[in-house]
Design a protein around this motif. Structure first.
Motif, PDB file in Angstrom:
ATOM      1  N   GLN A 159       0.972  19.469   8.321  1.00  0.00           N
ATOM      2  CA  GLN A 159       0.571  18.127   7.892  1.00  0.00           C
ATOM      3  C   GLN A 159      -0.353  17.430   8.907  1.00  0.00           C
ATOM      4  O   GLN A 159      -0.264  16.221   9.092  1.00  0.00           O
ATOM      5  N   THR A 160      -1.232  18.184   9.553  1.00  0.00           N
ATOM      6  CA  THR A 160      -2.133  17.499  10.503  1.00  0.00           C
ATOM      7  C   THR A 160      -2.915  16.386   9.809  1.00  0.00           C
ATOM      8  O   THR A 160      -3.083  15.295  10.373  1.00  0.00           O
ATOM      9  N   ASN A 161      -3.381  16.667   8.605  1.00  0.00           N
ATOM     10  CA  ASN A 161      -4.151  15.645   7.884  1.00  0.00           C
ATOM     11  C   ASN A 161      -3.270  14.442   7.517  1.00  0.00           C
ATOM     12  O   ASN A 161      -3.633  13.285   7.751  1.00  0.00           O
ATOM     13  N   TYR A 162      -2.117  14.728   6.950  1.00  0.00           N
ATOM     14  CA  TYR A 162      -1.213  13.662   6.502  1.00  0.00           C
ATOM     15  C   TYR A 162      -0.683  12.850   7.687  1.00  0.00           C
ATOM     16  O   TYR A 162      -0.683  11.608   7.650  1.00  0.00           O
ATOM     17  N   SER A 163      -0.261  13.548   8.762  1.00  0.00           N
ATOM     18  CA  SER A 163       0.244  12.843   9.942  1.00  0.00           C
ATOM     19  C   SER A 163      -0.823  11.943  10.540  1.00  0.00           C
ATOM     20  O   SER A 163      -0.545  10.802  10.925  1.00  0.00           O
ATOM     21  N   ALA A 164      -2.045  12.479  10.632  1.00  0.00           N
ATOM     22  CA  ALA A 164      -3.141  11.674  11.183  1.00  0.00           C
ATOM     23  C   ALA A 164      -3.379  10.439  10.330  1.00  0.00           C
ATOM     24  O   ALA A 164      -3.579   9.334  10.846  1.00  0.00           O
ATOM     25  N   SER A 165      -3.323  10.613   9.003  1.00  0.00           N
ATOM     26  CA  SER A 165      -3.566   9.455   8.124  1.00  0.00           C
ATOM     27  C   SER A 165      -2.477   8.405   8.297  1.00  0.00           C
ATOM     28  O   SER A 165      -2.753   7.204   8.322  1.00  0.00           O
ATOM     29  N   ASN A 207       0.868  -1.182   0.000  1.00  0.00           N
ATOM     30  CA  ASN A 207       0.000   0.000   0.000  1.00  0.00           C
ATOM     31  C   ASN A 207       0.899   1.225   0.000  1.00  0.00           C
ATOM     32  O   ASN A 207       1.342   1.697   1.038  1.00  0.00           O
ATOM     33  N   ASN A 208       1.181   1.715  -1.196  1.00  0.00           N
ATOM     34  CA  ASN A 208       2.141   2.802  -1.336  1.00  0.00           C
ATOM     35  C   ASN A 208       1.489   4.124  -1.729  1.00  0.00           C
ATOM     36  O   ASN A 208       1.981   5.186  -1.366  1.00  0.00           O
ATOM     37  N   ALA A 209       0.365   4.052  -2.456  1.00  0.00           N
ATOM     38  CA  ALA A 209      -0.242   5.286  -2.963  1.00  0.00           C
ATOM     39  C   ALA A 209      -0.611   6.218  -1.817  1.00  0.00           C
ATOM     40  O   ALA A 209      -1.146   5.781  -0.802  1.00  0.00           O
ATOM     41  N   GLY A 210      -0.302   7.481  -1.977  1.00  0.00           N
ATOM     42  CA  GLY A 210      -0.670   8.448  -0.945  1.00  0.00           C
ATOM     43  C   GLY A 210      -0.523   9.853  -1.487  1.00  0.00           C
ATOM     44  O   GLY A 210       0.160  10.082  -2.487  1.00  0.00           O
ATOM     45  N   ILE A 211      -1.189  10.784  -0.829  1.00  0.00           N
ATOM     46  CA  ILE A 211      -1.122  12.179  -1.256  1.00  0.00           C
ATOM     47  C   ILE A 211      -0.821  13.077  -0.054  1.00  0.00           C
ATOM     48  O   ILE A 211      -0.990  12.659   1.091  1.00  0.00           O
ATOM     49  N   THR A 212      -0.371  14.297  -0.353  1.00  0.00           N
ATOM     50  CA  THR A 212      -0.311  15.320   0.693  1.00  0.00           C
ATOM     51  C   THR A 212      -1.180  16.496   0.230  1.00  0.00           C
ATOM     52  O   THR A 212      -1.423  16.669  -0.975  1.00  0.00           O
ATOM     53  N   ASN A 213      -1.639  17.241   1.179  1.00  0.00           N
ATOM     54  CA  ASN A 213      -2.314  18.506   0.883  1.00  0.00           C
ATOM     55  C   ASN A 213      -2.042  19.402   2.089  1.00  0.00           C
ATOM     56  O   ASN A 213      -2.850  19.535   2.982  1.00  0.00           O
ATOM     57  N   ASP A 214      -0.819  19.958   2.104  1.00  0.00           N
ATOM     58  CA  ASP A 214      -0.324  20.628   3.311  1.00  0.00           C
ATOM     59  C   ASP A 214      -0.917  22.020   3.489  1.00  0.00           C
ATOM     60  O   ASP A 214      -1.002  22.797   2.537  1.00  0.00           O
ATOM     61  N   LYS A 215      -1.262  22.302   4.717  1.00  0.00           N
ATOM     62  CA  LYS A 215      -1.746  23.638   5.062  1.00  0.00           C
ATOM     63  C   LYS A 215      -1.733  23.741   6.575  1.00  0.00           C
ATOM     64  O   LYS A 215      -1.988  22.749   7.261  1.00  0.00           O
ATOM     65  N   LEU A 216      -1.443  24.929   7.098  1.00  0.00           N
ATOM     66  CA  LEU A 216      -1.555  25.096   8.545  1.00  0.00           C
ATOM     67  C   LEU A 216      -2.973  24.765   8.978  1.00  0.00           C
ATOM     68  O   LEU A 216      -3.934  25.089   8.269  1.00  0.00           O
ATOM     69  N   PHE A 217      -3.067  24.147  10.139  1.00  0.00           N
ATOM     70  CA  PHE A 217      -4.361  23.659  10.598  1.00  0.00           C
ATOM     71  C   PHE A 217      -5.417  24.758  10.591  1.00  0.00           C
ATOM     72  O   PHE A 217      -6.568  24.522  10.202  1.00  0.00           O
ATOM     73  N   LEU A 218      -5.021  25.960  11.011  1.00  0.00           N
ATOM     74  CA  LEU A 218      -5.984  27.064  11.068  1.00  0.00           C
ATOM     75  C   LEU A 218      -6.607  27.367   9.711  1.00  0.00           C
ATOM     76  O   LEU A 218      -7.709  27.875   9.614  1.00  0.00           O
ATOM     77  N   ARG A 219      -5.852  27.075   8.668  1.00  0.00           N
ATOM     78  CA  ARG A 219      -6.350  27.381   7.323  1.00  0.00           C
ATOM     79  C   ARG A 219      -6.901  26.142   6.608  1.00  0.00           C
ATOM     80  O   ARG A 219      -7.366  26.229   5.471  1.00  0.00           O
ATOM     81  N   THR A 277      -7.838   9.156   0.963  1.00  0.00           N
ATOM     82  CA  THR A 277      -6.876   8.441   0.115  1.00  0.00           C
ATOM     83  C   THR A 277      -5.919   7.605   0.966  1.00  0.00           C
ATOM     84  O   THR A 277      -5.810   6.382   0.785  1.00  0.00           O
ATOM     85  N   ASN A 278      -5.234   8.249   1.897  1.00  0.00           N
ATOM     86  CA  ASN A 278      -4.126   7.578   2.588  1.00  0.00           C
ATOM     87  C   ASN A 278      -4.586   6.509   3.577  1.00  0.00           C
ATOM     88  O   ASN A 278      -3.895   5.503   3.764  1.00  0.00           O
ATOM     89  N   LEU A 279      -5.710   6.718   4.232  1.00  0.00           N
ATOM     90  CA  LEU A 279      -6.164   5.766   5.246  1.00  0.00           C
ATOM     91  C   LEU A 279      -7.295   4.882   4.719  1.00  0.00           C
ATOM     92  O   LEU A 279      -7.188   3.658   4.723  1.00  0.00           O
ATOM     93  N   ASN A 280      -8.361   5.511   4.218  1.00  0.00           N
ATOM     94  CA  ASN A 280      -9.470   4.709   3.708  1.00  0.00           C
ATOM     95  C   ASN A 280      -9.052   3.897   2.486  1.00  0.00           C
ATOM     96  O   ASN A 280      -9.553   2.798   2.255  1.00  0.00           O
ATOM     97  N   GLY A 281      -8.142   4.440   1.698  1.00  0.00           N
ATOM     98  CA  GLY A 281      -7.646   3.720   0.525  1.00  0.00           C
ATOM     99  C   GLY A 281      -6.947   2.427   0.919  1.00  0.00           C
ATOM    100  O   GLY A 281      -7.086   1.395   0.254  1.00  0.00           O
ATOM    101  N   VAL A 282      -6.204   2.470   2.008  1.00  0.00           N
ATOM    102  CA  VAL A 282      -5.522   1.266   2.507  1.00  0.00           C
ATOM    103  C   VAL A 282      -6.561   0.222   2.914  1.00  0.00           C
ATOM    104  O   VAL A 282      -6.431  -0.970   2.618  1.00  0.00           O
TER     105      VAL A 282
END
Lengths: 234, 77
Positions: free
Chosen positions: A141-147, A78-90, A102-107
């Motif tokens: 990377q709150t989203n990416y780290s969480a995934s 399971n290698n496919a993954g994406i980032t969509n970086d932004k400060l959490f506030l934004r 993508t990163n978690l549900n895709g797995v």
């Protein structure tokens, strides 16, 4: 010895592309997936099948189900993954959801496809490409780290469920690797924090994945193995 | 013994490595035959394949004995 088949998601670029090449070189049959195979540049190889797959879409995953079950996947990467970086506030909820989906549900979706065959064979390898960001944290990377932390937890629970069937489940957690994904986030400051003083290359990751796919790794399961030049030491 | 019962007994004995002599229609997979939770999922998968049926998850949970498997398969194939 029978030829084993590896399914590698996100096989057209970065670490995935390196994995496709090294698994073919090592004599495996490979199913490589990517979102648009017309854009992927693979050499013709009788052991390689390239398929379109968007792991963020349930329908797309269902489309390759028959092919995957027909061929029978022994090793899932399971290698496919994406980032969509932004400060959490934004960060918007949709930017959060896209990365988790993508990163978690895709797995979740792709792993479901390969279960039957591995259970029947009583042999299997599931290798999730995670990220040091999941354990270390990384601003933007709150989203990416969480995934990726989610993937590591998934790895441990699934490893406990499947251990009795001789199916191992592990995560490989790269640090900063030179790929399209990192080209906008790495800078001199980051490199100073890496004891080995350089970014990683996809070929720094692939030998460990190859080892985890082999019989030699048969007493290792539920682990998250870090390859990051020493960036994050616990 | 019905044909379905015979096949179900074969599958159960193969999957759980138990002897046919130790199995009867009332045998419960977990309590009597030592199945773990993953075994029960694999048994349902094996029934689906052998009898070419699809057993929904909520009904699969109720298939806990040889008899209940035979009844479901005979009622749905």
């Amino acid at each position: 010895m029978e030829t084993k088949t590896a399914l590698i998601t996100g096989g057209s670029r970065g670490i995935g592309r390196e994995l496709v090449d090294i698994f073919l070189e090592s004599g495996y049959r490979v199913i490589a997936t990517c979102r648009d195979k017309t854009k992927s540049k693979f050499m013709e190889n009788k052991n390689l099948t390239v398929e379109n797959l968007d792991i963020s879409s349930k329908d797309s995953v269902e489309e390759i189900q028959n092919l995957v079950e027909e061929i029978g996947v022994d090793i899932l990467i399971n290698n496919a993954g994406i980032t969509n970086d932004k400060l959490f506030l934004r960060m918007s909820e949709s930017e959060w959801n896209d990365v988790i989906n993508t990163n978690l549900n895709g797995v979740f979706r792709v792993t479901k496809l390969v279960m039957k065959h591995m259970l029947k064979k009583k042999w299997g390898r599931i290798i999730n490409i995670s990220s040091i960001s999941g354990a270390m944290g990384n601003p933007g990377q709150t989203n990416y780290s969480a995934s990726k932390a989610g993937v590591d937890g998934f790895t441990r629970s699934l490893a406990k469920e499947l251990g009795s069937r001789n199916i191992t489940v592990n995560s490989v957690s790269p640090g900063f690797i030179e790929t399209n994904m990192t080209e906008n986030i790495v800078n001199e400051e980051i490199i100073k924090k890496i004891p080995l003083q350089r970014l990683g290359k996809p070929s720094d990751i692939s030998p460990l994945v190859l080892f985890l796919a082999s019989d030699e790794s048969n007493y290792i399961t539920g682990q998250t193995l870090v390859v990051d030049g020493g960036l994050f030491m616990k | 013994m019905s044909d379905v019962l015979n096949k179900v007994v074969d599958i159960v004995c193969g999957q759980l490595s138990v002897d046919k002599a130790d199995v009867n229609p009332e045998s419960a997979f977990v309590e009597d035959l030592g199945a773990d939770s993953l075994d029960t999922v694999e048994l349902v998968m094996a029934f689906e394949e052998e009898f070419d049926v699809e057993i929904p998850d909520d009904e699969a949970e109720k298939i806990t004995t040889i008899q209940s498997a035979v009844e479901w398969i005979e009622g749905n194939s």
